[in-house]
Design an enzyme around this catalytic site. Sequence first.
Site, short mmCIF file in Angstrom:
data_model
loop_
_atom_site.label_atom_id
_atom_site.label_comp_id
_atom_site.label_asym_id
_atom_site.label_seq_id
_atom_site.Cartn_x
_atom_site.Cartn_y
_atom_site.Cartn_z
N PRO A 163 42.38 42.75 34.82
CA PRO A 163 43.52 42.56 33.92
C PRO A 163 44.68 41.78 34.54
O PRO A 163 45.67 41.52 33.86
CB PRO A 163 43.96 44.00 33.61
CG PRO A 163 42.87 44.88 34.07
CD PRO A 163 42.24 44.16 35.21
N GLU A 164 44.54 41.43 35.81
CA GLU A 164 45.64 40.72 36.47
C GLU A 164 45.21 39.31 36.89
O GLU A 164 45.19 38.41 36.07
CB GLU A 164 46.15 41.56 37.64
CG GLU A 164 46.71 42.91 37.15
CD GLU A 164 47.31 43.74 38.24
OE1 GLU A 164 48.25 43.27 38.91
OE2 GLU A 164 46.85 44.89 38.44
#
Length: 340
Positions: free
Chosen positions: A145-146
Amino acid sequence: MKISALFIASSFLLVSALSANPLINEAKKAGLAPLPKDQKGVDRILAQNKVKASAFSQAKAELGKKLYFDPRLSKSGIISCNTCHNLGLGGADGIAAAVGHKWKANPKHLNSPTVYNSVLNTAQFWDGRSGNLADQAKGPIEAEPEMATPAKVAVEKVSSLPEYVNEFKKIYGGVTFDNIADAIANFERTLLTPSRFDSFLEGNGQALNKAEQAGLKTFIDKGCAACHNGVNLGGSMQAFEVAGKYKFAKLGGFKGDKNGMVKTPTLRNIAETAPYFHNGAIWSLTDAIKEMGSTQLGIEISDKEAQSIEVFLHSLTGKKPNIAYPQLPVSTEKTPKPEL
């Protein structure tokens, strides 16, 4: 000789007057402490907190600065450490939930904490799963998610750039994921922001004005320093929802670590890092103070008291180091292409 003696006596009286403020000792007794002035001071605090870190060097920090700003460490080639921890925005990003790969918000709606002074935290990440900056630096790079870049690919990217390879060989002996993270951590060690509050704790009783001192007194008297203490006025793991339910607890569903403990945010530069709480649900600093009163202390903090505390918190806005944006190595034919 008489003039010299008079000057010395006058200087002694001035210093005594500046340091005679009883609130200084009260703040120290509450567990508040000034920032270190240099990297040796950082080392002393890390040792006191039993936080592991490699030996600091300016060469590591300069290399780490390039990596901190280099978006090629992300899968997309457009997200860098500075994207979520923007050094021009108080070391955060100014949005409620961090946005990562493919422009998706953090699945637990977690807010990006400031990177300034983060080396002095005793825990990293909201759930405290990392104990030092080097370990923390690996997380966002690999997290889907990053930045979404596996460690192997991160090493491959850095190893495709001769300028980086030469620097890593000179400093570390070679490129590894551990060394990439360590260099970034060494740069982040330099992001200290001394404020007037530090001068106050060091003995200058006039460094804070009357309103700021009144706010500090209220801050201590209300019990805020029970969690927001130490050199960072936070940064350690504490129980959350001690006295009541956080009104936005359902947003993101974050519960802390396995024991329900959550990393207490540093209050340094807090006036620059809205929105607040782990899920960025509160944008007003006054509202955040009042919510802390009911959630953590089981008390009602009045508007007047919250505003007084907020005045004090503004004195924690510190002087930022002067960071020049680095020129990054040019990509080569061997550099893995970005994937969106």
